[in-house]
Enzyme design. Structure first.
Site, PDB file in Angstrom:
ATOM      1  N   SER A  22       0.819  -1.223   0.000  1.00  0.00           N
ATOM      2  CA  SER A  22       0.000   0.000   0.000  1.00  0.00           C
ATOM      3  C   SER A  22       0.848   1.265   0.000  1.00  0.00           C
ATOM      4  O   SER A  22       0.319   2.369   0.072  1.00  0.00           O
ATOM      5  CB  SER A  22      -0.924  -0.001   1.224  1.00  0.00           C
ATOM      6  N   ASN A 109      -2.105  -2.661  12.777  1.00  0.00           N
ATOM      7  CA  ASN A 109      -3.555  -2.415  12.760  1.00  0.00           C
ATOM      8  C   ASN A 109      -3.928  -1.167  13.566  1.00  0.00           C
ATOM      9  O   ASN A 109      -4.699  -0.327  13.091  1.00  0.00           O
ATOM     10  CB  ASN A 109      -4.308  -3.626  13.323  1.00  0.00           C
ATOM     11  N   HIS A 155     -39.208  24.556 -10.428  1.00  0.00           N
ATOM     12  CA  HIS A 155     -39.369  23.678 -11.608  1.00  0.00           C
ATOM     13  C   HIS A 155     -38.681  24.286 -12.831  1.00  0.00           C
ATOM     14  O   HIS A 155     -39.095  24.034 -13.961  1.00  0.00           O
ATOM     15  CB  HIS A 155     -40.842  23.419 -11.932  1.00  0.00           C
ATOM     16  N   SER A 276     -13.264  26.971 -27.331  1.00  0.00           N
ATOM     17  CA  SER A 276     -13.433  25.756 -28.119  1.00  0.00           C
ATOM     18  C   SER A 276     -12.324  25.707 -29.154  1.00  0.00           C
ATOM     19  O   SER A 276     -11.934  26.735 -29.707  1.00  0.00           O
ATOM     20  CB  SER A 276     -14.802  25.785 -28.807  1.00  0.00           C
ATOM     21  N   LYS A 282     -16.775  30.555 -28.992  1.00  0.00           N
ATOM     22  CA  LYS A 282     -17.226  29.922 -27.749  1.00  0.00           C
ATOM     23  C   LYS A 282     -16.482  30.415 -26.508  1.00  0.00           C
ATOM     24  O   LYS A 282     -15.285  30.618 -26.508  1.00  0.00           O
ATOM     25  CB  LYS A 282     -17.056  28.393 -27.834  1.00  0.00           C
ATOM     26  N   GLU A 289     -19.202  23.207 -15.089  1.00  0.00           N
ATOM     27  CA  GLU A 289     -19.566  21.855 -15.526  1.00  0.00           C
ATOM     28  C   GLU A 289     -18.752  20.819 -14.753  1.00  0.00           C
ATOM     29  O   GLU A 289     -19.257  19.778 -14.337  1.00  0.00           O
ATOM     30  CB  GLU A 289     -19.326  21.709 -17.028  1.00  0.00           C
ATOM     31  N   TYR A 316     -10.011  -6.238  12.339  1.00  0.00           N
ATOM     32  CA  TYR A 316      -9.261  -5.754  11.187  1.00  0.00           C
ATOM     33  C   TYR A 316      -9.313  -6.754  10.055  1.00  0.00           C
ATOM     34  O   TYR A 316      -9.096  -7.960  10.258  1.00  0.00           O
ATOM     35  CB  TYR A 316      -7.790  -5.481  11.554  1.00  0.00           C
ATOM     36  N   GLN A 321      -7.528  -1.568   4.323  1.00  0.00           N
ATOM     37  CA  GLN A 321      -6.428  -0.836   3.710  1.00  0.00           C
ATOM     38  C   GLN A 321      -6.928   0.068   2.576  1.00  0.00           C
ATOM     39  O   GLN A 321      -6.319   1.085   2.263  1.00  0.00           O
ATOM     40  CB  GLN A 321      -5.391  -1.833   3.171  1.00  0.00           C
ATOM     41  N   LYS A 324      -7.971   4.388   2.312  1.00  0.00           N
ATOM     42  CA  LYS A 324      -7.239   5.613   2.063  1.00  0.00           C
ATOM     43  C   LYS A 324      -7.425   6.205   0.658  1.00  0.00           C
ATOM     44  O   LYS A 324      -7.682   7.422   0.549  1.00  0.00           O
ATOM     45  CB  LYS A 324      -5.762   5.409   2.402  1.00  0.00           C
TER      46      LYS A 324
END
Ligand code: ARG
Length: 458
Positions: A22, A109, A155, A276, A282, A289, A316, A321, A324
């Site tokens: 890890s 652990n 709405h 663009s 553009k 977004e 454990y 592991q 993370k």
């Protein structure tokens, strides 16, 4: 060298090693791992398992190792399975055999759970701070955009006039709840697993209260089995991040709509827009977004982690592991997103004439019904009569403020020439002065509350 070679005859297969290791991600816990080891060595010294001289040696070497990490000089070895292995290996290189005493009564652990909690506690503070920066931008916008009025939507249909400052602050409060939620998580994260051993507890009379205090935890965890396996704090962090993402997404989506030519309420600053490669004209709201998209990613990280936890028996399990990467990814996502969004919000230009043009007289239909209510008409009846006026106006191709008085009076003679006064946006918003409403004075009070929260101790 792995930390557990003794009982094995054959070397581990490369692919198995790769999957198990890890270090690629948990090296982010380097500082926390060293701090945890420093405190553990002190705890062992207090009960005579290390001599003060041995402890001095260990502390000095750990300080040097921390410096190596901080200066980017620490050299990882292919045999470093995880960050704990790497630190212990380096300690052995520096001080020899004494290093082997550090792991007395401790397991990876309880060690990893401690490191990770320390990391999350620091992350909570940092995310909270950048979140507050975005809240400050919203407050500043609310102040700057003062009494500008725009149509409020439900709405996504024009509903009632609202103050733009009220709309900005509508996005302040969700972030305030997010920040409070995040900071509330501190008290469940600041419970110390160290001293839980592998699962059954430390076999030596470690003073866990002192250990907790030294590491800045509020208390030791109450149960060693729970201590090594509790990853609720990771799930909660991911949930907090997801909700922040959702709140930002809603704001971003509104701004994508409002910056379109069809609405044109806002113009993006060049510094926060993109072009663009094909269409020279553009100017795209990519940032907003992406703000929308990151919410999807954050929810995915939460869902993935909850699903992993779902399958586990108690204590454990190596699955833990995997806590993370999603937490790191959520943290990185927010730390990248929040400052960029804050900048984009602060520099949005408001197009006042577009706001004004969007204030369709139909937005005042409720005010017209309230006009009748003030003449004693039950609201249901008033709603019905105004609805009829809307229909007649539509049939005649007129807006409500152009519908002649006779047409109104044909519906009810309670309509009088002063009815046309309702088609005034400042009048409309000003009537809503009950607490939390969109009247300038109510928004001013709201603004004061929001400002106070920016500097309040949470
Ligand atoms: N790298 C491990 C983790 O992140 C450390 C704990 C390993 N414990 C064990 N019994 N193999 O969870």
């Amino acid at each position: 060298m792995a930390l557990w070679g003794g009982r094995f005859r054959d070397p581990v297969e490369r692919s198995a090693w790769q999957l198990n290791a890890s270090l690629s991600f948990d090296q982010r816990l380097a500082e926390q791992d060293v701090r945890g080891s420093q405190a553990w060595a002190n705890a062992l010294t207090r009960i005579g398992l290390l001599t003060p001289e041995e402890n001095d040696q260990i502390q000095t070497a750990l300080r040097a190792i921390l410096e190596e990490f901080q200066q980017g000089r620490f050299q990882f070895q292919p045999s470093d399975e995880d960050i704990h292995t790497a630190v212990e290996r380096r300690l052995t290189e520096r001080i020899g055999e004494t290093a082997g005493k550090l792991h007395t009564g401790r397991s990876r652990n309880d060690q990893v759970a401690t490191d990770f909690r320390l990391w999350v506690l620091a992350a909570i503070e940092r995310v909270s701070n950048v979140l507050r920066d975005v809240q400050a931008v919203l407050v500043e916008r609310a102040e700057r955009d003062g009494t500008l009025v725009l149509p409020g939507y439900t709405h996504l249909q024009r509903a009632q006039p609202i103050l733009l400052s009220h709309w900005w602050l509508a996005h302040f409060w969700p972030l305030q709840r997010d920040r409070e939620r995040l900071l509330d998580l501190r008290k469940r994260t600041a419970l110390l697993p160290l001293g839980s051993g592998a699962l059954a507890g430390a076999p030596f009379p470690i003073d866990r209260q002192a250990l907790a205090a030294e590491l800045g935890f509020e208390a030791p965890c109450a149960n060693s089995i729970d201590g090594v396996s509790d990853r609720d704090f990771a799930a909660e962090f991911l949930f907090c991040a997801s909700l922040i993402g959702l709140h930002l997404s809603r704001l971003c989506e509104s701004l994508v709509i409002f910056t379109s030519a069809e609405f044109g309420f806002f113009t993006l600053a060049d510094a926060y827009s993109t072009g663009s490669s094909l269409m020279p004209q553009k100017k795209n709201p990519d940032l907003f977004e992406l703000g929308r998209a990151k919410a999807g990613k954050l929810v995915g990280l939460l869902t993935g982690w909850l699903t992993t936890l779902k399958g586990l028996p108690s204590t454990y399990d190596k699955d833990l592991q995997e806590d993370k990467p999603p937490v790191f990814a959520a943290y990185d996502t927010l730390m990248e997103l929040l400052p960029a969004l804050g900048g984009a919000l602060a520099t949005l230009q408001v197009n006042q004439e577009k706001l004004a043009a969007a204030l369709d007289p139909a937005l005042f239909a409720t005010d017209l019904a309230d006009y009748l209510v003030e003449k004693g008409v039950p609201f249901r009846q008033a709603h019905e009569w105004v609805g009829r006026a809307v229909r007649v106006a539509e049939e005649l191709g007129l807006s409500l403020d152009r519908l002649p008085l006779e047409a109104y009076r044909a519906i009810t003679p309670l309509f009088e020439p002063d009815l046309y006064a309702v088609f005034d946006s400042l009048r409309s918003v000003s009537r809503r002065r009950a607490e939390g409403g969109t009247a300038p004075e109510a928004v001013q009070r709201q603004l004061e509350r929001a400002k106070a929260l920016l500097t309040a101790e949470l």
